[in-house]
Scaffold this active site. Structure first.
Site, PDB file in Angstrom:
ATOM      1  N   THR A  83       0.817  -1.220   0.000  1.00  0.00           N
ATOM      2  CA  THR A  83       0.000   0.000   0.000  1.00  0.00           C
ATOM      3  C   THR A  83       0.853   1.274   0.000  1.00  0.00           C
ATOM      4  OG1 THR A  83      -0.064  -0.251   2.397  1.00  0.00           O
ATOM      5  CG2 THR A  83      -2.009  -1.010   1.174  1.00  0.00           C
ATOM      6  N   GLY A  84       2.158   1.159   0.269  1.00  0.00           N
ATOM      7  CA  GLY A  84       3.023   2.337   0.371  1.00  0.00           C
ATOM      8  C   GLY A  84       3.458   2.872  -0.985  1.00  0.00           C
TER       9      GLY A  84
ATOM     10  N   VAL B 155       6.452   2.910  -2.409  1.00  0.00           N
ATOM     11  CA  VAL B 155       7.287   1.961  -3.158  1.00  0.00           C
ATOM     12  C   VAL B 155       6.448   0.753  -3.585  1.00  0.00           C
ATOM     13  CG1 VAL B 155       9.282   0.411  -2.965  1.00  0.00           C
ATOM     14  CG2 VAL B 155       9.433   2.748  -2.098  1.00  0.00           C
TER      15      VAL B 155
ATOM     16  N   ARG C  38      20.925  -4.295   4.568  1.00  0.00           N
ATOM     17  CA  ARG C  38      21.929  -3.925   3.559  1.00  0.00           C
ATOM     18  C   ARG C  38      23.361  -4.106   4.026  1.00  0.00           C
ATOM     19  NH1 ARG C  38      19.197   1.782   2.028  1.00  0.00           N
ATOM     20  NH2 ARG C  38      17.413   0.996   0.845  1.00  0.00           N
TER      21      ARG C  38
ATOM     22  N   CYS D 217      18.620   5.147  -2.559  1.00  0.00           N
ATOM     23  CA  CYS D 217      18.372   5.751  -3.876  1.00  0.00           C
ATOM     24  C   CYS D 217      19.428   6.792  -4.305  1.00  0.00           C
ATOM     25  CB  CYS D 217      16.974   6.357  -3.903  1.00  0.00           C
ATOM     26  SG  CYS D 217      16.495   7.130  -2.360  1.00  0.00           S
TER      27      CYS D 217
ATOM     28  N   GLN E 245      17.683  15.765  -3.275  1.00  0.00           N
ATOM     29  CA  GLN E 245      16.777  14.627  -3.328  1.00  0.00           C
ATOM     30  C   GLN E 245      15.310  15.038  -3.490  1.00  0.00           C
ATOM     31  OE1 GLN E 245      19.682  12.288  -0.253  1.00  0.00           O
ATOM     32  NE2 GLN E 245      17.632  11.432  -0.462  1.00  0.00           N
TER      33      GLN E 245
ATOM     34  N   SER F 175       9.516  12.689  -3.514  1.00  0.00           N
ATOM     35  CA  SER F 175       8.907  11.344  -3.543  1.00  0.00           C
ATOM     36  C   SER F 175       9.747  10.351  -2.737  1.00  0.00           C
ATOM     37  CB  SER F 175       8.738  10.843  -4.978  1.00  0.00           C
ATOM     38  OG  SER F 175       9.976  10.837  -5.654  1.00  0.00           O
TER      39      SER F 175
ATOM     40  N   LYS G 299      24.233   6.235   4.982  1.00  0.00           N
ATOM     41  CA  LYS G 299      23.993   5.211   3.942  1.00  0.00           C
ATOM     42  C   LYS G 299      24.765   5.572   2.670  1.00  0.00           C
ATOM     43  CE  LYS G 299      19.477   5.710   4.688  1.00  0.00           C
ATOM     44  NZ  LYS G 299      18.026   5.625   4.519  1.00  0.00           N
TER      45      LYS G 299
ATOM     46  N   HIS H 182      16.760  12.041  -8.073  1.00  0.00           N
ATOM     47  CA  HIS H 182      17.772  12.579  -7.168  1.00  0.00           C
ATOM     48  C   HIS H 182      18.985  12.990  -8.003  1.00  0.00           C
ATOM     49  CE1 HIS H 182      15.337  11.258  -3.944  1.00  0.00           C
ATOM     50  NE2 HIS H 182      16.077  10.310  -3.420  1.00  0.00           N
TER      51      HIS H 182
HETATM   52  N1  LIG Z   1      10.237   6.291  -1.282  1.00  0.00           N
HETATM   53  C1  LIG Z   1      11.439   6.010  -1.800  1.00  0.00           C
HETATM   54  O1  LIG Z   1      11.960   6.659  -2.748  1.00  0.00           O
HETATM   55  C2  LIG Z   1      12.242   4.891  -1.270  1.00  0.00           C
HETATM   56  C3  LIG Z   1      11.865   4.118  -0.174  1.00  0.00           C
HETATM   57  N2  LIG Z   1      12.625   3.063   0.243  1.00  0.00           N
HETATM   58  C4  LIG Z   1      12.297   2.213   1.389  1.00  0.00           C
HETATM   59  O2  LIG Z   1      11.160   1.402   1.060  1.00  0.00           O
HETATM   60  C5  LIG Z   1      10.345   1.238   2.219  1.00  0.00           C
HETATM   61  C6  LIG Z   1       8.954   1.777   1.940  1.00  0.00           C
HETATM   62  O3  LIG Z   1       9.010   3.164   1.678  1.00  0.00           O
HETATM   63  P1  LIG Z   1       7.686   3.977   1.273  1.00  0.00           P
HETATM   64  O4  LIG Z   1       6.887   3.166   0.316  1.00  0.00           O
HETATM   65  O5  LIG Z   1       8.139   5.321   0.882  1.00  0.00           O
HETATM   66  O6  LIG Z   1       6.902   4.006   2.698  1.00  0.00           O
HETATM   67  P2  LIG Z   1       5.350   4.127   2.998  1.00  0.00           P
HETATM   68  O7  LIG Z   1       5.245   4.668   4.370  1.00  0.00           O
HETATM   69  O8  LIG Z   1       4.670   4.827   1.889  1.00  0.00           O
HETATM   70  O9  LIG Z   1       4.839   2.571   3.021  1.00  0.00           O
HETATM   71  C7  LIG Z   1       5.153   1.691   4.063  1.00  0.00           C
HETATM   72  C8  LIG Z   1       4.491   0.338   3.847  1.00  0.00           C
HETATM   73  O10 LIG Z   1       4.810  -0.500   4.979  1.00  0.00           O
HETATM   74  C9  LIG Z   1       3.579  -1.028   5.513  1.00  0.00           C
HETATM   75  N3  LIG Z   1       3.665  -1.225   6.959  1.00  0.00           N
HETATM   76  C10 LIG Z   1       3.809  -0.277   7.925  1.00  0.00           C
HETATM   77  N4  LIG Z   1       3.792  -0.863   9.143  1.00  0.00           N
HETATM   78  C11 LIG Z   1       3.625  -2.178   8.942  1.00  0.00           C
HETATM   79  C12 LIG Z   1       3.507  -3.310   9.804  1.00  0.00           C
HETATM   80  N5  LIG Z   1       3.546  -3.181  11.144  1.00  0.00           N
HETATM   81  N6  LIG Z   1       3.350  -4.534   9.250  1.00  0.00           N
HETATM   82  C13 LIG Z   1       3.284  -4.680   7.911  1.00  0.00           C
HETATM   83  N7  LIG Z   1       3.374  -3.655   7.033  1.00  0.00           N
HETATM   84  C14 LIG Z   1       3.552  -2.424   7.554  1.00  0.00           C
HETATM   85  C15 LIG Z   1       2.530   0.007   5.183  1.00  0.00           C
HETATM   86  O11 LIG Z   1       1.233  -0.579   5.238  1.00  0.00           O
HETATM   87  P3  LIG Z   1      -0.087   0.281   5.691  1.00  0.00           P
HETATM   88  O12 LIG Z   1      -0.496   1.092   4.502  1.00  0.00           O
HETATM   89  O13 LIG Z   1      -1.059  -0.787   6.010  1.00  0.00           O
HETATM   90  O14 LIG Z   1       0.320   1.123   6.861  1.00  0.00           O
HETATM   91  C16 LIG Z   1       2.957   0.393   3.766  1.00  0.00           C
HETATM   92  O15 LIG Z   1       2.508  -0.584   2.848  1.00  0.00           O
HETATM   93  C17 LIG Z   1      11.049   1.949   3.371  1.00  0.00           C
HETATM   94  O16 LIG Z   1      11.849   0.993   4.070  1.00  0.00           O
HETATM   95  C18 LIG Z   1      11.899   2.986   2.651  1.00  0.00           C
HETATM   96  O17 LIG Z   1      12.996   3.374   3.426  1.00  0.00           O
HETATM   97  C19 LIG Z   1      13.727   2.734  -0.485  1.00  0.00           C
HETATM   98  C20 LIG Z   1      14.141   3.469  -1.541  1.00  0.00           C
HETATM   99  C21 LIG Z   1      13.452   4.617  -1.972  1.00  0.00           C
HETATM  100  N1  LIG Z   2      15.790   8.388   2.295  1.00  0.00           N
HETATM  101  C1  LIG Z   2      15.462   8.332   0.879  1.00  0.00           C
HETATM  102  C2  LIG Z   2      14.463   7.263   0.608  1.00  0.00           C
HETATM  103  C3  LIG Z   2      14.698   6.029   1.396  1.00  0.00           C
HETATM  104  O1  LIG Z   2      13.791   5.486   1.934  1.00  0.00           O
HETATM  105  O2  LIG Z   2      15.948   5.579   1.464  1.00  0.00           O
HETATM  106  P1  LIG Z   2      16.401   4.182   2.071  1.00  0.00           P
HETATM  107  O3  LIG Z   2      15.934   3.114   1.119  1.00  0.00           O
HETATM  108  O4  LIG Z   2      17.886   4.209   2.099  1.00  0.00           O
HETATM  109  O5  LIG Z   2      15.815   4.014   3.426  1.00  0.00           O
HETATM  110  C4  LIG Z   2      14.959   9.692   0.416  1.00  0.00           C
HETATM  111  O6  LIG Z   2      14.498  10.388   1.257  1.00  0.00           O
HETATM  112  O7  LIG Z   2      14.983  10.050  -0.738  1.00  0.00           O
END
Ligand SMILES: NC(=O)C1=CN([C@@H]2O[C@H](COP(=O)(O)OP(=O)(O)OC[C@H]3O[C@@H](n4cnc5c(N)ncnc54)[C@H](OP(=O)(O)O)[C@@H]3O)[C@@H](O)[C@H]2O)C=CC1
Ligand SMILES: N[C@@H](CC(=O)OP(=O)(O)O)C(=O)O
Length: 350
Positions: free
Chosen positions: A10-11, A13, A109, A148, A175, A178, A204, A241
């Site tokens: 749902t997030g 990513v 990582r 990223c 950065q 998003s 990182k 970025h």
């Molecule tokens: N945004 C970016 O550019 C980047 C992000 N990342 C990494 O990817 C990951 C996700 O980032 P992002 O999508 O931005 O974050 P979001 O906050 O948008 O999404 C987080 C996700 O984790 C789920 N979640 C939260 N708590 C729990 C739990 N207790 N049990 C199961 N699922 C859970 C959420 O579900 P729910 O909707 O139900 O709360 C949601 O699906 C992070 O670790 C981030 O650091 C890595 C690279 C780049």
């Molecule tokens: N911190 C990065 C996104 C991210 O979630 O990175 P990482 O995958 O290293 O936790 C940004 O803000 O652009």
């Protein structure tokens, strides 16, 4: 088709995974997982869809599951876009249950037995999987993709490191918002502004390129050892970025020699025919006004690292800028490419 689950579906990513996998040639989305808040709901009710294309119809009515391995016994592997506060425990549960995990989260990582993988940079690190002990028969394992910023940094440093060696690197990242997920940075903080700090980001950027450029020797990664100085900033850009990089090379090289090394670099996976692999993973712009996030972040479907402004540095050896799409090359797209390489190398099977 290989059956993929998505944890954190749902997030921000997770949604990118769904969009990029919608018409994938090898992978079918079999299952979606998120927190207890979302579990049990149809995906269309659980997710606040922020992608610019419509939610795929076949996904909208899929019921979101809890992120526990016993609820995912019908998948061949999972992608993880989980919040880092839960990724350690959840990803370990899946690996111990014999379900391979291909993760975006930072948690594993730096684990010495876990590959931190960019297929074009360090494809041989994949065999580190054999040192993992999540299951006795080796069926469960974790592979991660980098931060990223570390992605375009390591991709652009690879040809320089191989041709000239590196003594030190200074990088400032600009950065996109998003990268902070949704709802992310408050609009009043970022509109018409630059925020000169991103919590937890600089360590990182300093550490991950050293593992990525490290040598795989006798079952372990010998990290590269040059110092990296990083300043991470948030700018009012949607995607992409941009990095300003200055490096001290071990061997003397002028601007033309550095450009030649970047242009002539060949991807080690160029002949693998992986569906998500860009034809040109690195592109060098001669136009001093390029690359720009708004114009170039989507090049090669968001999988290219663009380089520009290569020039002699007045302080160290060489300066340049590099840019990549943070949620595609730097997150979901990078993880999908990792999965494709893992299929090719027979680590994922049906
Ligand atoms: N945004 C970016 O550019 C980047 C992000 N990342 C990494 O990817 C990951 C996700 O980032 P992002 O999508 O931005 O974050 P979001 O906050 O948008 O999404 C987080 C996700 O984790 C789920 N979640 C939260 N708590 C729990 C739990 N207790 N049990 C199961 N699922 C859970 C959420 O579900 P729910 O909707 O139900 O709360 C949601 O699906 C992070 O670790 C981030 O650091 C890595 C690279 C780049
Ligand atoms: N911190 C990065 C996104 C991210 O979630 O990175 P990482 O995958 O290293 O936790 C940004 O803000 O652009």
């Amino acid at each position: 088709m290989y059956k993929a689950g998505i944890l954190g579906a749902t997030g921000a990513v997770g949604q990118k995974f769904i969009r990029l996998l919608e018409n994938h040639d090898w992978f079918k989305i079999q299952a979606l997982g998120a927190s207890e808040r979302s579990a049990g709901k149809p995906y269309k009710e659980a997710a606040n869809w922020i992608e610019s294309t419509p939610m795929p119809k076949k996904i909208a009515d899929l019921e979101v599951r809890n992120c526990v391995s016993s609820d995912f016994d019908d998948v061949d592997f999972v992608f993880s876009g989980l919040d880092s506060s839960v990724a350690s425990e959840v990803e370990r549960d899946f690996a111990e249950a014999g379900i391979p995990v291909i993760s975006n989260a930072k948690n594993y990582r730096t684990d010495p037995s876990v590959p931190l993988l960019i297929p074009e940079v360090n494809p041989d690190h994949i065999d580190l999987i054999k040192t993992q002990t999540f299951t006795e028969d080796g069926s469960g394992w974790i592979v991660t993709n980098p931060n990223c910023v570390a992605v375009p940094l390591a991709m652009s440093l690879r040809p320089l490191y191989d041709n000239f060696g590196l003594k030190s690197v200074i990088v400032t990242s600009m950065q996109a918002i998003s990268g902070a997920g949704y709802p992310g940075v408050p609009s009043l903080d970022i509109l018409g502004n630059v925020v000169p700090f991103i919590g937890g980001e600089e360590s990182k950027i300093v550490e991950e390129p050293l593992k990525l450029l490290g040598k795989f020797k006798e079952g372990a990664i010998e990290h590269a050892s040059f110092p990296v100085q990083a300043t991470a900033t948030r700018v009012p850009v949607l995607n992409g970025h941009l990095l300003s990089v200055t490096a001290e090379l071990e061997k003397d090289a002028d601007e033309q020699e550095v450009k030649k090394a970047l242009k002539e670099w060949k991807s080690p996976i160029a002949n693998f025919r992986l569906p998500t692999a860009p034809n040109y993973p690195l592109h060098l712009y001669d136009n001093d006004y390029y690359p720009q996030p708004r114009l170039h972040a989507d090049s090669e479907s968001g999988m290219q690292t663009a380089i520009g402004r290569v020039r002699k540095s007045n302080v160290l050896s060489i300066s340049y800028v590099a840019m990549a799409h943070n949620t595609i090359r730097g997150a979901a797209g990078g993880a999908i490419l990792n999965a494709e390489l893992l299929v090719k190398k027979n680590y994922i099977y049906k």
